[in-house]
Design a protein around this motif. Sequence first.
Motif, PDB file in Angstrom:
ATOM      1  N   ARG B  86       0.824  -1.203   0.000  1.00 27.60           N
ATOM      2  CA  ARG B  86       0.000   0.000   0.000  1.00 27.60           C
ATOM      3  C   ARG B  86       0.866   1.264   0.000  1.00 27.60           C
ATOM      4  O   ARG B  86       0.584   2.226  -0.712  1.00 27.60           O
ATOM      5  N   VAL B  87       1.935   1.241   0.794  1.00 28.74           N
ATOM      6  CA  VAL B  87       2.835   2.398   0.829  1.00 28.74           C
ATOM      7  C   VAL B  87       3.525   2.564  -0.525  1.00 28.74           C
ATOM      8  O   VAL B  87       3.635   3.673  -1.054  1.00 28.74           O
ATOM      9  N   VAL B  88       3.959   1.442  -1.085  1.00 30.21           N
ATOM     10  CA  VAL B  88       4.634   1.529  -2.382  1.00 30.21           C
ATOM     11  C   VAL B  88       3.669   2.069  -3.430  1.00 30.21           C
ATOM     12  O   VAL B  88       4.029   2.927  -4.248  1.00 30.21           O
ATOM     13  N   PHE B 317       8.974  13.846  -3.855  1.00 26.44           N
ATOM     14  CA  PHE B 317       8.118  14.441  -2.826  1.00 26.44           C
ATOM     15  C   PHE B 317       6.647  14.085  -3.040  1.00 26.44           C
ATOM     16  O   PHE B 317       5.884  13.975  -2.089  1.00 26.44           O
ATOM     17  N   GLY B 318       6.236  13.945  -4.294  1.00 26.95           N
ATOM     18  CA  GLY B 318       4.849  13.550  -4.570  1.00 26.95           C
ATOM     19  C   GLY B 318       4.566  12.186  -3.964  1.00 26.95           C
ATOM     20  O   GLY B 318       3.541  11.970  -3.316  1.00 26.95           O
ATOM     21  N   GLY B 319       5.498  11.268  -4.164  1.00 26.42           N
ATOM     22  CA  GLY B 319       5.326   9.932  -3.603  1.00 26.42           C
ATOM     23  C   GLY B 319       5.286   9.974  -2.086  1.00 26.42           C
ATOM     24  O   GLY B 319       4.381   9.416  -1.449  1.00 26.42           O
ATOM     25  N   ALA B 320       6.255  10.684  -1.498  1.00 31.99           N
ATOM     26  CA  ALA B 320       6.319  10.755  -0.035  1.00 31.99           C
ATOM     27  C   ALA B 320       5.054  11.409   0.519  1.00 31.99           C
ATOM     28  O   ALA B 320       4.469  10.941   1.500  1.00 31.99           O
ATOM     29  N   PHE B 321       4.631  12.495  -0.144  1.00 31.09           N
ATOM     30  CA  PHE B 321       3.446  13.213   0.326  1.00 31.09           C
ATOM     31  C   PHE B 321       2.216  12.310   0.325  1.00 31.09           C
ATOM     32  O   PHE B 321       1.473  12.246   1.308  1.00 31.09           O
ATOM     33  N   LEU B 322       2.007  11.578  -0.761  1.00 30.30           N
ATOM     34  CA  LEU B 322       0.792  10.768  -0.823  1.00 30.30           C
ATOM     35  C   LEU B 322       0.863   9.604   0.168  1.00 30.30           C
ATOM     36  O   LEU B 322      -0.135   9.277   0.816  1.00 30.30           O
TER      37      LEU B 322
END
Lengths: 279, 364
Positions: B86-88, B317-322
Amino acid sequence: MIPTPPGPGTGTEAAKIGAPPAVEVRDLHVRLDGVPILTGVDLTVAAGEWVTVIGPNGAGKSTLLRAVGGLLPAPDAVRIFGTPLGALRRRERARVVATVAQSPVVPPGMAVLDYVLLGRTPYIPPLGRESAADLAVVDEVLGRLDLIDFRTRELATLSGGERQRVFLARALAQGATLLLLDEPTSALDIGHQQEVLELVDRLRGQHGLTVLATMHDLSIAGEYADRMVLLAAGRVAAAGPPREVLTEQLLSRHYRAHVKVIPTPHGPLVLPTRPGRHP
Amino acid sequence: MHQALKRGPSFPPAVIVRPAGLRKRWLAVGAFAVLVALVAGVSLGPVSLPPGSVAIELLNLLPGVRLDSGLTEREIAIVTELRLPRVVLGLLVGGLLALAGGAYQGVFRNPLADPYLLGVAAGAGLAVTVVLTLGVGSGGALSGLPVTIPLAAFVGSLGAVTMTYLLGAAGGRSRSPATLILAGVAVSAFLSAGQTYLLQRHAESIQAVYSWLLGRLATAGWQDVRLVLPYFLVTSLVVLLHRRELDVLSVGDDEAGSLGLHPQRSRYLLIAAASLGTAAAVSASGLIGFVGIIVPHTVRLLAGSSYRVILPLSLLFGGAFLALTDVVARTVAAPQEIPIGVVTALLGGPFFVLVLRTARRVLT
Ligand SMILES: Nc1ncnc2c1ncn2[C@@H]1O[C@H](COP(=O)(O)OP(=O)(O)OP(=O)(O)O)[C@@H](O)[C@H]1O
Ligand SMILES: [Mg+2]
């Protein structure tokens, strides 16, 4: 080939030994949105020559320069150093022809250094980054144009004249042998105007550049050009050395202007006069 | 000037100024944010796990690493089979949306462009509504297939973008990017009208449709990750390879053309890649708003306005943010989940105002 007239800096050895001209336009027709803008323009610029296109607003000067720069579809009518424009790849063309547009877009947030570095785009490999040599070229050009102190300034914050020097710097950084300058000094004060034109002329001598420009200041145009081309309503109305093009008769006919042309040792001086006064 | 000329061209400027570009420091910060999101996303949840042990378990996934984390079999399964996928997925989807948003902003030279600009949202929305309403209407036969909704969203997205392209391209040679944006508005309005009509006729599916529209990260294990990954790779490859071209495009098509680029060709290639990535993201997780605008603009404000900076950092950052937003979405009202689109929009609304205020200063 049109023989180049004698004049300062007309050492066009190449032209004399019959090398192809830098620009050869034959019967160029351009329609924009269905409107005919250029109707059968012929133009030859010998390698090393400085030719300035003059003409009233809307005559088609910018359109002519865009066509020569390959930005309009006219692949067969224009040859650059003997090669039809259509046969040149874009990157190759960008190393040979550099353009300063009349009113270039000022990208928000971009610093002067980065803007001038864009001139190195045709040398930067598609997946690579700028080399030390690219940066050296940029620094050199910035130095020549008195822009070192502006390197980190945002381009949008510069004055009109400062911007114009940056636009020119970008074109010089391109390292092209043919410069297309669309009113490169229209926003410069008289001192910078002279300095920039002198610089371009000196580079032309040193590096064998060819210059095709448009200018509205006719006296200055006449001082720097080897030859001038008067464009009116999409056609060439006159072409030749400045003293043959800058005549009261031609200027009053095509500009509908009241002028006196005073011959001086530096070239013809074009003086606007108020109609009806001091007859 | 006189002085500059006299010193001559070889005179080196006193201070070296580096051109715009991605600084290693920012890249490190971006990578760190991804790691934080990874560990936090896997640790936090109904069963909280110690972050240290989670980090060790994550290291164990690397080939050749075998460390003891002290977690039980069951906890390890929670990490690797439930939370990690889910995180990935959050990292992939968030990265894709932010990257696509940044690319659209560059291609259209419009700071307000987002990945849904060309009709992706409306196309996916209509397609999913069709499947859900017809599925419910025919006794759930259609909606019972797990792949149907993602597939419908994917096909709907790409169909809408194609429609926009064909409509916008109808203007011929002189079509400008603005024509394409307007075509996107027209297509979106048309498709949304169709969707509204269907919902009016099938009020019983409204809840199902809206819960999809608001977006959520799927929990179907690694299946969704496997579906999104190829598009993620293709899209990020194409877009990142064009990051320098986007900088050149920002000076206008004429200038870009005289600098040796093919502006129209680059533009359409980038639009195609960004739309494909967006469609894949939407099919996996619904319509998650604002990520595509928030993230690239934050990067622009903090790290620089060159696309060589914006695009790679938006991806990270988009990935980390979501992924972090998803932690909020699934923990704040646990055991219930808030749709992740609601969380991003709640954060995104105020942020958007901030961006608008600063953008006015930067853009004029
Ligand atoms: N896309 C277009 N559609 C129709 N007409 C156009 C288009 N672009 C330019 N024109 C027209 O072509 C003519 C020539 O334009 P051009 O820019 O070449 O003039 P110019 O000689 O450079 O004038 P100026 O001295 O004002 O710069 C003008 O009348 C202009 O309005
Ligand atoms: Mg003009």
